[in-house]
Design a protein around this motif. Structure first.
Motif, PDB file in Angstrom:
ATOM      1  N   GLY A  52     -26.879  14.261 -37.843  1.00 49.67           N
ATOM      2  CA  GLY A  52     -28.078  14.654 -38.214  1.00 49.67           C
ATOM      3  C   GLY A  52     -28.179  16.207 -37.278  1.00 49.67           C
ATOM      4  O   GLY A  52     -29.284  16.763 -36.983  1.00 49.67           O
ATOM      5  N   LEU A  53     -27.228  16.754 -36.616  1.00 51.39           N
ATOM      6  CA  LEU A  53     -26.992  17.965 -36.048  1.00 51.39           C
ATOM      7  C   LEU A  53     -26.901  19.086 -37.116  1.00 51.39           C
ATOM      8  O   LEU A  53     -26.153  18.787 -38.193  1.00 51.39           O
ATOM      9  N   PHE A 101     -12.707  15.200 -27.174  1.00 50.39           N
ATOM     10  CA  PHE A 101     -13.624  15.342 -28.377  1.00 50.39           C
ATOM     11  C   PHE A 101     -14.372  13.956 -28.452  1.00 50.39           C
ATOM     12  O   PHE A 101     -15.570  14.232 -28.932  1.00 50.39           O
ATOM     13  N   ALA A 102     -13.724  12.858 -28.305  1.00 50.02           N
ATOM     14  CA  ALA A 102     -14.572  11.754 -28.498  1.00 50.02           C
ATOM     15  C   ALA A 102     -15.839  11.368 -27.525  1.00 50.02           C
ATOM     16  O   ALA A 102     -16.715  11.239 -28.044  1.00 50.02           O
ATOM     17  N   ILE A 103     -15.280  11.939 -26.308  1.00 49.10           N
ATOM     18  CA  ILE A 103     -16.321  11.727 -25.224  1.00 49.10           C
ATOM     19  C   ILE A 103     -17.546  12.774 -25.602  1.00 49.10           C
ATOM     20  O   ILE A 103     -18.652  12.411 -25.522  1.00 49.10           O
ATOM     21  N   GLN A 104     -17.206  14.076 -25.912  1.00 49.14           N
ATOM     22  CA  GLN A 104     -18.015  14.987 -26.387  1.00 49.14           C
ATOM     23  C   GLN A 104     -18.857  14.593 -27.440  1.00 49.14           C
ATOM     24  O   GLN A 104     -20.429  14.755 -27.477  1.00 49.14           O
ATOM     25  N   GLY A 105     -18.335  13.824 -28.730  1.00 46.28           N
ATOM     26  CA  GLY A 105     -18.983  13.458 -29.703  1.00 46.28           C
ATOM     27  C   GLY A 105     -19.944  12.378 -29.427  1.00 46.28           C
ATOM     28  O   GLY A 105     -20.907  12.381 -29.865  1.00 46.28           O
ATOM     29  N   ALA A 106     -19.713  11.387 -28.521  1.00 45.78           N
ATOM     30  CA  ALA A 106     -20.268  10.370 -28.294  1.00 45.78           C
ATOM     31  C   ALA A 106     -21.759  10.916 -27.447  1.00 45.78           C
ATOM     32  O   ALA A 106     -22.800  10.098 -27.690  1.00 45.78           O
ATOM     33  N   HIS A 111     -27.598  11.783 -26.548  1.00 47.13           N
ATOM     34  CA  HIS A 111     -28.674  12.880 -26.514  1.00 47.13           C
ATOM     35  C   HIS A 111     -29.542  12.725 -27.504  1.00 47.13           C
ATOM     36  O   HIS A 111     -30.866  13.152 -27.319  1.00 47.13           O
ATOM     37  N   LEU A 112     -29.024  12.456 -28.917  1.00 48.22           N
ATOM     38  CA  LEU A 112     -30.228  12.167 -29.993  1.00 48.22           C
ATOM     39  C   LEU A 112     -30.743  10.711 -30.055  1.00 48.22           C
ATOM     40  O   LEU A 112     -31.527  10.607 -30.832  1.00 48.22           O
ATOM     41  N   THR A 119     -23.102   6.313 -32.147  1.00 46.19           N
ATOM     42  CA  THR A 119     -22.269   6.726 -30.920  1.00 46.19           C
ATOM     43  C   THR A 119     -20.961   6.510 -31.239  1.00 46.19           C
ATOM     44  O   THR A 119     -19.801   7.462 -31.159  1.00 46.19           O
ATOM     45  N   ILE A 120     -20.715   5.328 -31.883  1.00 48.28           N
ATOM     46  CA  ILE A 120     -19.102   5.065 -31.820  1.00 48.28           C
ATOM     47  C   ILE A 120     -18.582   5.696 -33.103  1.00 48.28           C
ATOM     48  O   ILE A 120     -17.446   6.392 -32.975  1.00 48.28           O
TER      49      ILE A 120
END
Lengths: 202, 202, 202
Positions: A52-53, A101-106, A111-112, A119-120
């Motif tokens: 949803g970003l 990227f996985a860490i930033q994506g999670a 944050h949302l 998250t996964i």
């Protein structure tokens, strides 16, 4: 700051992996650029869609685009004996990209305040989604789904971050190192997940 | 007004190209309609997603849907000796669609004041995105990425529009004619982009 | 309440169909979970994208995720002689899912007051979209587009709901039963749609 460096390394690694697959399939120069760009930015775009970003935040990273385009161009022009050595470097830099990227994506999903499942999925898509789209555009069955332990490490990162037991920079850096090392070991030691074969008596 | 005519021609050409691919793959009538619709409207839908326009604007073009459905139906029922002639007409009308859609896609990105990269991507997706999804759904490696000079002309249109050096109707019509002619020449003269082959000593 | 039960049955059937395709392609455990999840939730996600609902509503159905994960896990561990019997049960439960999801998808479009075309597309995507993405990720040409009468029933449901001639619970339950039975007959009696073959004199 350190994360920016990891992202740059990952973006270059992902862009080159897309260009390499396109060259293996004998796609033309246009296809090489498209597969490079899609591999580098496709995972983040799909993640944004699903959590949803706004997908158009993609366009705020214009420097990353230029870095990716430069990396693809250099790789396309690179002498043949240097490309042969890419395998080793490619694996290392790709692991850094997967992990960062996985860490930033999670973290985006956290944050949302989305649930654990989101998250996964966000971690897996950001880390491995670009490679899946790359393989589809190359007419290949996605290697991540078949036998390499790759997306699972992204899922583990997403799980640990989503549980929110540990927090803070020290945790994230440690997780980054662990995921990167586990991914490199998966490759160098040919680890694999169980496969269940079906025997049909057709 | 003229752009509406180009859009109708392009929509018909794209819808028929999807139907033709589905028939070549021996898909059933349902598959023929789906591939026709996806080729005609898929590129614009993905562009909307990526540049941040609501995807649901898709549904405001109901007349275009009906035109596409009619074109697919007529093509499915067309006698065999007429289909054989489609190749020539198909190439001309498809070039008009590529050119008109690329220009319209780029203009959308310019109106949203997005950076140059977004304008180029919007032009490529609107012009060539539908054909890529069509090929994926047909189990083919996208022809645009392999050896036809097609998406590159859309990218050129996006670049020229995004730089905003030239503006106005005269520029856009001239660009439309140039891109259309270049695409037709690419096909009739079998122009191609460089391909870099990799020799592995496997 | 009844619709919740149908949705649970459909989610389990779709998740298992994804897991089964992944196992047939000898994907590893990670691929089995991904294909299962994508088949169960992918159609609804794409429908939300196209009709303008927030895709992130996906994350509000956490119980459905857990049910899907449990179904995939049980199926992966199931003894071989039980999997052989899945075909019959799979067809029945899959038909229930197709019918229930197509009706729910069409209702979403009607509530948003979208035109008829959107209602039909929403029904088809919710009912058959997950299976299309599943086949693409498995490197297969989507079976729905080739020779099974499957998506057409979803389109019929979308058409009847979108026309808004009939309304109310009795109509929806009747439609659900009719679509389910027609889908089962399509399978058991090998109904098929017309295919137009092209003979090229290449």
């Amino acid at each position: 700051m350190a994360w920016d460096v990891f992202s740059v390394i990952g973006t270059i690694a992902f862009a080159i992996s897309g260009a390499l697959v396109a060259m293996e399939e004998e796609y033309d120069l246009f296809g090489v650029y498209i597969l490079g760009i899609v591999t580098a930015f496709g995972g983040g775009a799909i993640r944004n869609l699903l959590i949803g970003l706004p997908v158009s935040t993609l366009w705020s990273q214009e420097m990353m685009f230029q870095i990716a385009l430069a990396a693809i161009t250099i790789f396309f022009l690179m002498p043949h004996h240097l490309i042969k050595h890419w395998n080793r470097w490619g694996n290392l830099t790709d692991a850094i990209g997967l992990s960062a990227f996985a860490i930033q994506g999670a973290m985006h999903a956290v944050h949302l305040e989305l649930p654990l499942a989101a998250t996964i999925v966000a971690a897996v898509l950001t880390g491995a989604g670009g490679g899946i789209v790359r393989d589809l555009l190359a007419g290949r069955r996605p290697i991540v789904l078949r036998h390499e332990i790759y997306g699972v490490w992204a899922a583990c990162a997403g799980l640990l971050i989503g549980l929110e037991i540990f927090r803070g920079d020290f945790f994230l850096y440690s997780l980054f190192i662990v995921i990167t090392v586990l991914r490199i070991f998966s490759y160098t030691r040919s680890w694999s997940l169980p496969i269940r074969k079906l025997q049909y008596s057709k």
